[in-house]
Design an enzyme around this catalytic site. Structure first.
Site, PDB file in Angstrom:
ATOM      1  CG  HIS A   1      -0.234  -0.084   2.410  1.00  0.00           C
ATOM      2  ND1 HIS A   1      -0.009   1.185   3.175  1.00  0.00           N
ATOM      3  CD2 HIS A   1       0.096  -1.062   3.270  1.00  0.00           C
ATOM      4  CE1 HIS A   1       0.558   1.086   4.104  1.00  0.00           C
ATOM      5  NE2 HIS A   1       0.699  -0.255   4.425  1.00  0.00           N
TER       6      HIS A   1
ATOM      7  CB  CYS B   1       1.376  -4.089   5.390  1.00  0.00           C
ATOM      8  SG  CYS B   1      -0.317  -5.080   5.744  1.00  0.00           S
TER       9      CYS B   1
END
Length: 539
Positions: free
Chosen positions: A433, A452
């Site tokens: 992301h 992440c």
């Protein structure tokens, strides 16, 4: 002595084993012995990357258990096994010395010699392609790569029409990076033979124009490593000059250090790492590259976690320049990013961030208990079967703790995912992301996330994965990244995402690149390889 040779041959032949069939009535003595040796039992460690229980029998059965090797082929096999260090492998794992003695022993039987060479080469080809120890990509069951890679057929073909060297080349991992790391390993083996005097650490950072007592040694070290050209003039009057600073900047760039061109304690410490250690790091990388599953030709994304680096490229077009960018990965102490192969399936522009339960319990609830305005400050809301609420009370906190409510962050400038999420559904809930905290990409150590991966160039990565969709050019992507409603875009085809770990690599220019072992995985792999070699030696 002969008895010892024969015992060694029997032990070596038992590296692999198969299921014996019934012997034919008119079987020659050498065929009968090959049949027996090909069925010798072996306890293969479950930690090994592969299990070749029937490989010997499958190799010999079609030829009626007749010997397969001649002297010339055996010499060629020995030469290849003795060159195993070029692949980061140990000739001792394949008993190369025992094979040499067995080949030169005129009294050793042809059958024992033959099976020993077959066993050693099957073992070597399998290690070369599949690795010596199991990886996190193949934790249980049969390695799926064996459906497309068969050492038995490869060796049979090499002894028939092809050459053993061709079989070794075919067994090497078919990723361009593997060949580049091999070349870097060969070069660093040569460099490690040169004397490497220790450079003194400066009391304060050395900048251009400063005096440094070991400028001549520093110059020689940078020339040796290839960060300065050999014809660059040496320093004058003990001064740290602009030429040295440029060489140091190149060295820093290859070792994951801030590229300041100044000589500080961290840079000197990296310069003083023994080159034998760099050799070992490159060897470990070759093992790790053997773990990567076979992937189809086409686009893919690869992330090397300790290097904080992402590459996006098309395997069908290896000559094209890959997209490369910095990334932020999981914190080493608390939330290291796992290794796995994901399949990117869709993008979300202006995504909600569904806060993982572990973060809710460890971070959000304690903050809510101290400050009921935490949700409003961070554009967050609570979601449950009753809908959405922003009310914070003892009751809602209790429902959060029990799992009846969950936390999500609304799209917007405070959203932790930034303007885009690259989704690859997986049990660990790991994805790529963007991020509103772009200043973090300037840090030299970037293990800062909850697991992440934050990407530096989200628009360019979106363009890469959507490049075959005519509806999406860079202008449309930039427009979708602006504040607005959440929008999901399914990819025309899934894109593999490989999360791997290597503290040593080689760039497209062939230069070696080194990274800090942020997750302390190198000692773990060293221990696993030691156990593997110990198990092989005990057979």
């Amino acid at each position: 002595m002969l008895r010892q040779h024969l015992q060694a041959a029997i032990a070596l032949a038992a590296i692999l084993f198969g299921n014996p069939g019934a012997a034919p009535a008119q079987e020659r003595p050498d065929q009968a012995l090959v049949r027996t040796l090909a069925s010798a039992p072996l306890q293969v460690s479950t930690a090994h990357a592969w299990n070749g229980r029937d490989w010997l029998d499958r190799f010999y059965a079609p030829r009626g258990y007749a010997p397969a090797w001649n002297r010339q082929q055996a010499e060629a096999a020995l030469a290849l096994l003795e060159q195993a260090p070029a692949e980061g492998l140990d000739p001792g794992d394949y008993q190369a010395d025992e094979l040499r003695r067995l080949l030169d022993d005129a009294q050793a039987s042809q059958a024992r010699r033959d099976v020993a060479f077959t066993a050693a080469m099957l073992h070597y080809l399998a290690d070369l392609r599949l690795g010596r120890v199991r990886s996190e990509y193949h934790t249980a069951g049969t390695d799926p790569r064996l459906a497309h890679f068969d050492p038995v057929e490869l060796l049979r073909g090499a002894l028939g029409k092809a050459s053993l060297a061709d079989a070794v080349a075919a067994a090497e991992p078919q990723v361009p990076l593997y060949g580049r790391v091999k070349q870097a390993l060969a070069r660093y083996r040569e460099l490690a033979r040169e004397p490497q005097p220790r450079l003194p650490s400066p009391r304060k950072t050395v900048a251009v124009g400063d005096v440094y007592a070991a400028v001549d040694e520093l110059h020689d070290r940078l020339v040796l490593l290839g960060d300065l050209a050999g014809d660059e003039p040496g320093p004058q009057d003990g001064l740290y000059d602009a030429t040295l600073a440029e060489g140091v900047r190149r060295f820093q760039g290859r070792h994951g250090l801030p590229e300041t061109g100044e000589l500080g304690a961290a840079t000197v410490a990296a310069l003083n790492v023994p080159l034998a250690q760099r050799v070992r790091e490159l060897e470990l990388t070759l093992e790790r590259l053997r773990w990567i599953p076979d992937l189809p030709a086409g686009p893919m994304v690869a992330v090397n976690l300790p290097a904080y680096r992402l590459w996006a490229f098309d395997r069908a077009n290896p000559a094209a320049q890959p997209l490369e960018m910095r990334v932020i990965v999981g914190q080493a102490v608390k939330t290291p990013t796992p290794l796995f192969i994901g399949q990117m399936r869709y993008l979300e522009f202006n995504p909600y961030w569904n806060v993982p339960r572990s973060i809710t319990l460890k971070e959000v609830i304690p903050k809510l208990e101290r400050n009921h305005g935490y949700l409003a400050t961070n554009d967050m809301e609570l979601v449950g079967q009753g809908g959405v609420t922003t009310t914070v009370s003892a009751e809602t906190i209790a429902e959060l703790r029990s799992g009846k409510l969950r936390v999500r962050q609304r799209p917007g400038p405070r959203n932790s995912l930034g303007a885009i999420k690259f989704a690859m559904p997986n049990p660990q809930d790991i994805y790529l992301h963007s991020t509103p905290n772009r200043e973090f990409f300037l840090k030299s150590r970037r293990d800062l996330s909850h697991g992440c991966i934050r990407v530096e160039q989200p628009a360019e990565l979106a363009r890469f994965v959507l490049r075959n969709d005519p509806r999406w050019d860079i202008d449309q992507i930039q427009a979708a990244l602006q504040p607005g409603p959440t929008r999901r875009v399914d990819l025309p085809a899934t894109v593999p995402v490989v999360l791997f770990y290597a503290t040593a690599l080689a760039g497209r220019d062939g230069k070696a690149l080194f990274a800090r072992d942020i997750y302390r995985r190198d000692p773990q792999l060293e221990q696993a390889l030691k156990e593997h070699s110990d198990a092989a030696a005990s057979k």
